[in-house]
Design a protein around this motif. Structure first.
Motif, PDB file in Angstrom:
ATOM      1  N   MET A  64       0.836  -1.204   0.000  1.00  0.00           N
ATOM      2  CA  MET A  64       0.000   0.000   0.000  1.00  0.00           C
ATOM      3  C   MET A  64       0.872   1.256   0.000  1.00  0.00           C
ATOM      4  SD  MET A  64      -3.075   1.198  -0.003  1.00  0.00           S
ATOM      5  CE  MET A  64      -3.923  -0.332   0.239  1.00  0.00           C
ATOM      6  N   GLU A  65       2.003   1.223   0.678  1.00  0.00           N
ATOM      7  CA  GLU A  65       2.888   2.388   0.737  1.00  0.00           C
ATOM      8  C   GLU A  65       3.682   2.572  -0.548  1.00  0.00           C
ATOM      9  OE1 GLU A  65       3.420   4.915   2.940  1.00  0.00           O
ATOM     10  OE2 GLU A  65       1.563   4.138   3.778  1.00  0.00           O
ATOM     11  N   ALA A  66       3.824   1.515  -1.333  1.00  0.00           N
ATOM     12  CA  ALA A  66       4.562   1.639  -2.589  1.00  0.00           C
ATOM     13  C   ALA A  66       3.802   2.488  -3.593  1.00  0.00           C
ATOM     14  CB  ALA A  66       4.848   0.267  -3.176  1.00  0.00           C
ATOM     15  N   PHE A  67       2.490   2.453  -3.543  1.00  0.00           N
ATOM     16  CA  PHE A  67       1.676   3.189  -4.513  1.00  0.00           C
ATOM     17  C   PHE A  67       1.924   4.694  -4.466  1.00  0.00           C
ATOM     18  CE2 PHE A  67      -2.395   5.387  -5.334  1.00  0.00           C
ATOM     19  CZ  PHE A  67      -2.428   5.201  -6.701  1.00  0.00           C
ATOM     20  N   PRO A  68       1.891   5.352  -3.285  1.00  0.00           N
ATOM     21  CA  PRO A  68       2.159   6.799  -3.296  1.00  0.00           C
ATOM     22  C   PRO A  68       3.580   7.139  -3.738  1.00  0.00           C
ATOM     23  CG  PRO A  68       1.088   6.193  -1.255  1.00  0.00           C
ATOM     24  CD  PRO A  68       1.423   4.930  -1.972  1.00  0.00           C
ATOM     25  N   MET A  69       4.544   6.252  -3.485  1.00  0.00           N
ATOM     26  CA  MET A  69       5.917   6.534  -3.916  1.00  0.00           C
ATOM     27  C   MET A  69       6.023   6.475  -5.441  1.00  0.00           C
ATOM     28  SD  MET A  69       7.510   7.309  -1.320  1.00  0.00           S
ATOM     29  CE  MET A  69       6.273   7.693  -0.118  1.00  0.00           C
ATOM     30  N   ILE A  70       5.309   5.551  -6.059  1.00  0.00           N
ATOM     31  CA  ILE A  70       5.287   5.489  -7.523  1.00  0.00           C
ATOM     32  C   ILE A  70       4.626   6.738  -8.085  1.00  0.00           C
ATOM     33  CG2 ILE A  70       4.318   4.226  -9.485  1.00  0.00           C
ATOM     34  CD1 ILE A  70       4.661   1.668  -7.752  1.00  0.00           C
ATOM     35  N   VAL A  71       3.529   7.143  -7.453  1.00  0.00           N
ATOM     36  CA  VAL A  71       2.838   8.354  -7.892  1.00  0.00           C
ATOM     37  C   VAL A  71       3.724   9.580  -7.684  1.00  0.00           C
ATOM     38  CG1 VAL A  71       0.857   9.835  -7.428  1.00  0.00           C
ATOM     39  CG2 VAL A  71       0.558   7.371  -7.556  1.00  0.00           C
ATOM     40  N   LEU A  72       4.487   9.622  -6.597  1.00  0.00           N
ATOM     41  CA  LEU A  72       5.405  10.727  -6.363  1.00  0.00           C
ATOM     42  C   LEU A  72       6.466  10.794  -7.458  1.00  0.00           C
ATOM     43  CD1 LEU A  72       6.467  13.014  -4.530  1.00  0.00           C
ATOM     44  CD2 LEU A  72       7.833  11.275  -3.369  1.00  0.00           C
ATOM     45  N   GLY A  73       6.979   9.648  -7.872  1.00  0.00           N
ATOM     46  CA  GLY A  73       7.949   9.624  -8.967  1.00  0.00           C
ATOM     47  C   GLY A  73       7.360  10.151 -10.267  1.00  0.00           C
ATOM     48  N   MET A  74       6.135   9.753 -10.552  1.00  0.00           N
ATOM     49  CA  MET A  74       5.475  10.265 -11.761  1.00  0.00           C
ATOM     50  C   MET A  74       5.219  11.762 -11.657  1.00  0.00           C
ATOM     51  SD  MET A  74       2.809   7.139 -12.450  1.00  0.00           S
ATOM     52  CE  MET A  74       1.820   8.119 -13.516  1.00  0.00           C
ATOM     53  N   ALA A  75       4.842  12.225 -10.460  1.00  0.00           N
ATOM     54  CA  ALA A  75       4.592  13.654 -10.265  1.00  0.00           C
ATOM     55  C   ALA A  75       5.874  14.456 -10.441  1.00  0.00           C
ATOM     56  CB  ALA A  75       3.995  13.893  -8.883  1.00  0.00           C
ATOM     57  N   MET A  76       6.992  13.936  -9.939  1.00  0.00           N
ATOM     58  CA  MET A  76       8.264  14.634 -10.122  1.00  0.00           C
ATOM     59  C   MET A  76       8.644  14.703 -11.595  1.00  0.00           C
ATOM     60  SD  MET A  76      10.367  13.244  -6.810  1.00  0.00           S
ATOM     61  CE  MET A  76      11.892  13.938  -7.347  1.00  0.00           C
ATOM     62  N   TRP A  77       8.311  13.656 -12.332  1.00  0.00           N
ATOM     63  CA  TRP A  77       8.585  13.674 -13.765  1.00  0.00           C
ATOM     64  C   TRP A  77       7.782  14.787 -14.431  1.00  0.00           C
ATOM     65  CZ3 TRP A  77       5.291  11.820 -17.902  1.00  0.00           C
ATOM     66  CH2 TRP A  77       5.911  11.845 -19.145  1.00  0.00           C
ATOM     67  N   PHE A  78       6.513  14.932 -14.052  1.00  0.00           N
ATOM     68  CA  PHE A  78       5.697  16.004 -14.628  1.00  0.00           C
ATOM     69  C   PHE A  78       6.221  17.382 -14.240  1.00  0.00           C
ATOM     70  CE2 PHE A  78       2.164  12.919 -15.239  1.00  0.00           C
ATOM     71  CZ  PHE A  78       1.936  13.180 -16.565  1.00  0.00           C
ATOM     72  N   VAL A  79       6.765  17.513 -13.039  1.00  0.00           N
ATOM     73  CA  VAL A  79       7.242  18.825 -12.599  1.00  0.00           C
ATOM     74  C   VAL A  79       8.577  19.180 -13.244  1.00  0.00           C
ATOM     75  CG1 VAL A  79       8.074  20.111 -10.594  1.00  0.00           C
ATOM     76  CG2 VAL A  79       5.957  18.812 -10.435  1.00  0.00           C
ATOM     77  N   PHE A  80       9.525  18.236 -13.254  1.00  0.00           N
ATOM     78  CA  PHE A  80      10.885  18.562 -13.689  1.00  0.00           C
ATOM     79  C   PHE A  80      11.150  18.298 -15.165  1.00  0.00           C
ATOM     80  CE2 PHE A  80      11.504  17.751  -9.073  1.00  0.00           C
ATOM     81  CZ  PHE A  80      11.818  19.043  -8.741  1.00  0.00           C
ATOM     82  N   ALA A  81      10.437  17.380 -15.772  1.00  0.00           N
ATOM     83  CA  ALA A  81      10.616  17.104 -17.201  1.00  0.00           C
ATOM     84  C   ALA A  81       9.243  17.138 -17.849  1.00  0.00           C
ATOM     85  CB  ALA A  81      11.284  15.747 -17.398  1.00  0.00           C
ATOM     86  N   ASN A  82       8.631  18.281 -17.818  1.00  0.00           N
ATOM     87  CA  ASN A  82       7.242  18.430 -18.238  1.00  0.00           C
ATOM     88  C   ASN A  82       7.081  18.091 -19.723  1.00  0.00           C
ATOM     89  OD1 ASN A  82       4.610  19.245 -18.644  1.00  0.00           O
ATOM     90  ND2 ASN A  82       4.812  21.032 -17.318  1.00  0.00           N
ATOM     91  N   PRO A  83       6.361  17.013 -20.030  1.00  0.00           N
ATOM     92  CA  PRO A  83       6.214  16.642 -21.451  1.00  0.00           C
ATOM     93  C   PRO A  83       5.298  17.599 -22.210  1.00  0.00           C
ATOM     94  CG  PRO A  83       4.891  15.199 -20.083  1.00  0.00           C
ATOM     95  CD  PRO A  83       5.697  16.063 -19.149  1.00  0.00           C
ATOM     96  N   PHE A  84       4.451  18.323 -21.506  1.00  0.00           N
ATOM     97  CA  PHE A  84       3.550  19.260 -22.158  1.00  0.00           C
ATOM     98  C   PHE A  84       4.300  20.471 -22.705  1.00  0.00           C
ATOM     99  CE2 PHE A  84       0.962  17.179 -18.797  1.00  0.00           C
ATOM    100  CZ  PHE A  84       0.246  16.363 -19.652  1.00  0.00           C
ATOM    101  N   VAL A  85       5.360  20.867 -22.005  1.00  0.00           N
ATOM    102  CA  VAL A  85       6.169  21.989 -22.496  1.00  0.00           C
ATOM    103  C   VAL A  85       6.908  21.569 -23.747  1.00  0.00           C
ATOM    104  CG1 VAL A  85       8.102  23.514 -21.950  1.00  0.00           C
ATOM    105  CG2 VAL A  85       6.362  23.042 -20.237  1.00  0.00           C
ATOM    106  N   GLY A  86       7.417  20.334 -23.758  1.00  0.00           N
ATOM    107  CA  GLY A  86       8.101  19.837 -24.954  1.00  0.00           C
ATOM    108  C   GLY A  86       7.179  19.772 -26.151  1.00  0.00           C
ATOM    109  N   ALA A  87       5.928  19.392 -25.926  1.00  0.00           N
ATOM    110  CA  ALA A  87       4.957  19.352 -27.023  1.00  0.00           C
ATOM    111  C   ALA A  87       4.604  20.763 -27.483  1.00  0.00           C
ATOM    112  CB  ALA A  87       3.703  18.614 -26.577  1.00  0.00           C
ATOM    113  N   LEU A  88       4.613  21.711 -26.552  1.00  0.00           N
ATOM    114  CA  LEU A  88       4.288  23.095 -26.897  1.00  0.00           C
ATOM    115  C   LEU A  88       5.407  23.728 -27.715  1.00  0.00           C
ATOM    116  CD1 LEU A  88       2.220  25.399 -26.431  1.00  0.00           C
ATOM    117  CD2 LEU A  88       3.582  26.043 -24.441  1.00  0.00           C
ATOM    118  N   VAL A  89       6.643  23.459 -27.324  1.00  0.00           N
ATOM    119  CA  VAL A  89       7.789  24.056 -27.993  1.00  0.00           C
ATOM    120  C   VAL A  89       7.991  23.415 -29.364  1.00  0.00           C
ATOM    121  CG1 VAL A  89      10.295  24.352 -27.886  1.00  0.00           C
ATOM    122  CG2 VAL A  89       8.900  24.752 -25.875  1.00  0.00           C
ATOM    123  N   GLY A  90       7.838  22.072 -29.413  1.00  0.00           N
ATOM    124  CA  GLY A  90       8.141  21.339 -30.646  1.00  0.00           C
ATOM    125  C   GLY A  90       7.132  21.413 -31.710  1.00  0.00           C
TER     126      GLY A  90
END
Length: 90
Positions: A64-90
């Motif tokens: 049960m505790e592994a789930f929020p850590m996986i979500v935290l990793g995905m959230a950090m990816w959205f914050v630091f390597a935002n794929p939406f900005v790459g799509a906007l620029v490209g």
């Protein structure tokens, strides 16, 4: 590219990440509550099963505790390597 559009993308991503992290924390808290309540219920029904139930409760709680850590990793990816900005620029 308009800077206000880029700022909106970052702002909406931050709001989305906050909602995602809040939902993961709430889900984990509810899961822990259910796990612990069933553990206590199981002990009340069969007290001699306490060691086995504790092991299963801790194992399930670890999953049960592994789930929020996986979500935290995905959230950090959205914050630091935002794929939406790459799509906007490209």
């Amino acid at each position: 590219m308009d800077p206000s559009i880029l700022a909106n993308v970052y702002a909406f991503t931050a709001i989305g990440v906050g909602i995602i992290l809040a939902a993961a924390g709430l889900g984990s808290a509810l899961g822990w509550g259910l796990i612990c309540s069933k553990y206590i219920e199981g002990i009340a029904r069969q007290p001699e099963m306490r060691p086995q139930l504790m092991g299963q409760m801790l194992f399930t709680g670890g999953l049960m505790e592994a789930f929020p850590m996986i979500v935290l990793g995905m959230a950090m990816w959205f914050v630091f390597a935002n794929p939406f900005v790459g799509a906007l620029v490209g």
